[in-house]
Design a protein around this motif. Structure first.
Motif, PDB file in Angstrom:
ATOM      1  N   ARG A 129      28.643  -3.788  11.104  1.00  0.00           N
ATOM      2  CA  ARG A 129      28.861  -2.510  11.776  1.00  0.00           C
ATOM      3  C   ARG A 129      29.559  -1.510  10.847  1.00  0.00           C
ATOM      4  NH1 ARG A 129      28.133  -2.485  17.183  1.00  0.00           N
ATOM      5  NH2 ARG A 129      29.622  -0.815  17.459  1.00  0.00           N
ATOM      6  N   SER A 133      28.066   2.059   9.717  1.00  0.00           N
ATOM      7  CA  SER A 133      28.813   3.298   9.973  1.00  0.00           C
ATOM      8  C   SER A 133      29.015   4.104   8.699  1.00  0.00           C
ATOM      9  CB  SER A 133      30.167   2.980  10.611  1.00  0.00           C
ATOM     10  OG  SER A 133      30.007   2.397  11.880  1.00  0.00           O
ATOM     11  N   LEU A 156      26.646   2.051  17.606  1.00  0.00           N
ATOM     12  CA  LEU A 156      27.785   2.590  16.876  1.00  0.00           C
ATOM     13  C   LEU A 156      28.451   3.720  17.650  1.00  0.00           C
ATOM     14  CD1 LEU A 156      26.278   2.735  13.266  1.00  0.00           C
ATOM     15  CD2 LEU A 156      27.771   0.967  14.238  1.00  0.00           C
ATOM     16  N   ARG A 157      29.722   3.909  17.400  1.00  0.00           N
ATOM     17  CA  ARG A 157      30.473   4.949  18.111  1.00  0.00           C
ATOM     18  C   ARG A 157      30.009   6.334  17.704  1.00  0.00           C
ATOM     19  NH1 ARG A 157      36.896   4.545  18.025  1.00  0.00           N
ATOM     20  NH2 ARG A 157      36.287   2.653  19.160  1.00  0.00           N
ATOM     21  N   ARG A 158      29.811   6.546  16.411  1.00  0.00           N
ATOM     22  CA  ARG A 158      29.386   7.850  15.924  1.00  0.00           C
ATOM     23  C   ARG A 158      28.079   7.702  15.170  1.00  0.00           C
ATOM     24  NH1 ARG A 158      34.836  10.797  13.487  1.00  0.00           N
ATOM     25  NH2 ARG A 158      36.037  10.808  15.443  1.00  0.00           N
TER      26      ARG A 158
END
Length: 377
Positions: A129, A133, A156-158
């Motif tokens: 991850r 990212s 993924l968060r962003r």
């Protein structure tokens, strides 16, 4: 269009070889290509293809070298690129550091492609991850090259606002070898005219699972007397794999050839190509190179290989890690030439529609032009 590709290095590897192919086709169409990376054995190939190379150190532990890379990338982004396409985590971090203070109106669009997920089957999830990212940091658009990569990006968060599914790896269809070249190549490998050949190609590192291929070769060799196995590629695991070959007693049937510049020629004498990797990422350049030459492919069934192989139609898929299943699939193709030919032809037909270099480049140019607000030529 002025294109800047930023990647880890130009050593031998799937994406690196693909950048050479992209450079050939893009420059042929009148576009300017620059590849910024560490110097590697393929640097000259990029230049011979009509591109330009710029050396980066990518040494994040050295502040002075980081500063030099940042200044170099900043200058190129501001003055020498209409689109920037980045392919690796370290490269993406340096590119982000070089462009983070630039107004969007002053810099070209940044496109990112995550080209692999795991360095080895044992790599923890957090590392995958993190790499994903970092590869996408600062990107305006992500080119999603496989279902597995798409799933990773979605989690993924962003992520970049824009995402598009496309291949960035294309393969050309090579000219058929002349019969005398085929005989000479076979002779150089100690092969007779009628010996059958099973090939796998890739760096000798944990992510490629060559040990599974060698175990599979031992099973097939015990059943078929006139088949030989070629492992093409160099890497850190070479001595370990040689020991495995000796331990299994198949040194006369399994040949580790090291790095070769004639991998395409070697595929042309193959009856079967095997992709033994069990980690997700991209489909694998060697799968496409085999399909380009109508060679049937056997692969472990990972999510990323399915865009290129429909089981029993354009290739054969077996459960990941199932060495006996892999061996059975190879034996099946060797014993049934009609089946092997049918699968090879179907694989080639699918390859031409999705992974032929001409199709890939045309699609990428449309993506680049759209990101830049231009019309593609």
């Amino acid at each position: 269009m002025r294109l800047l590709f930023v990647t880890q290095s130009l050593d031998v590897g799937g994406i690196e070889t693909s950048l050479c192919r992209l450079t050939i086709d893009l420059t042929r169409r009148g576009h300017a290509v620059t590849v910024a990376s560490r110097v590697g054995v393929l640097s000259e190939a990029v230049r011979s293809a009509g591109g330009r190379t710029v050396a980066l150190s990518l040494s994040l532990g050295s502040p002075l070298r980081v500063l030099r890379d940042i200044l170099c990338l900043r200058r190129m982004v501001l003055n020498e690129a209409d689109v920037v396409h980045v392919f690796a985590a370290k490269a993406a971090v340096l590119l982000w550091m070089a462009t983070r203070s630039m107004p969007r109106s002053r810099r070209p669009p940044i496109v990112s492609s995550l080209m692999g997920l795991q360095a080895s089957p044992e790599e923890p999830e957090w590392k995958k991850r993190l790499r994903a990212s970092l590869t996408l940091v600062g990107a305006d658009l992500a080119v999603v090259t496989s279902p597995a990569i798409g799933e990773m990006i979605a989690g993924l968060r962003r992520t970049p606002r824009q995402k598009v599914e496309a291949s960035v790896v294309g393969v050309d269809v090579p000219e058929a070898l002349q019969p005398e070249r085929v005989l000479a190549l076979r002779s150089s490998l100690g092969l007779n005219r009628n010996d059958r050949v099973v090939v796998t190609i890739g760096r000798l590192d944990p992510g490629k699972s060559h040990e599974l291929f060698i175990h599979c070769a031992a099973v097939v060799a015990s059943r078929i007397p006139d088949v030989y196995f070629l492992v093409v590629g160099g890497g850190a695991l070479e001595s370990e794999l040689k020991s495995l070959v000796e331990t299994l007693g198949v040194a006369d049937r399994v040949h580790l050839l090291g790095e070769r510049i004639d991998a395409t020629d070697l595929l042309s004498i193959a009856d079967v190509c095997v992709r033994p990797g069990v980690v997700d990422g991209f489909v694998g350049v060697t799968v496409l190179e085999a399909q380009a030459q109508k060679v049937p492919v056997v692969s472990f069934d990972t999510l990323d290989v399915r865009p290129a192989i429909t089981d029993g139609v354009s290739g054969i898929l077996v459960p990941p890690g199932d060495v006996d299943g892999l061996a059975e699939a190879i034996v099946r193709l060797l014993d049934k030439p009609d089946l092997a030919e049918r699968i090879g032809l179907a694989g080639h037909s699918h390859f031409m529609k999705r992974y032929w270099i001409d199709s890939v480049v045309s699609n990428l140019l449309e993506i680049y032009a759209s990101a830049n607000g231009d019309q593609v030529d």
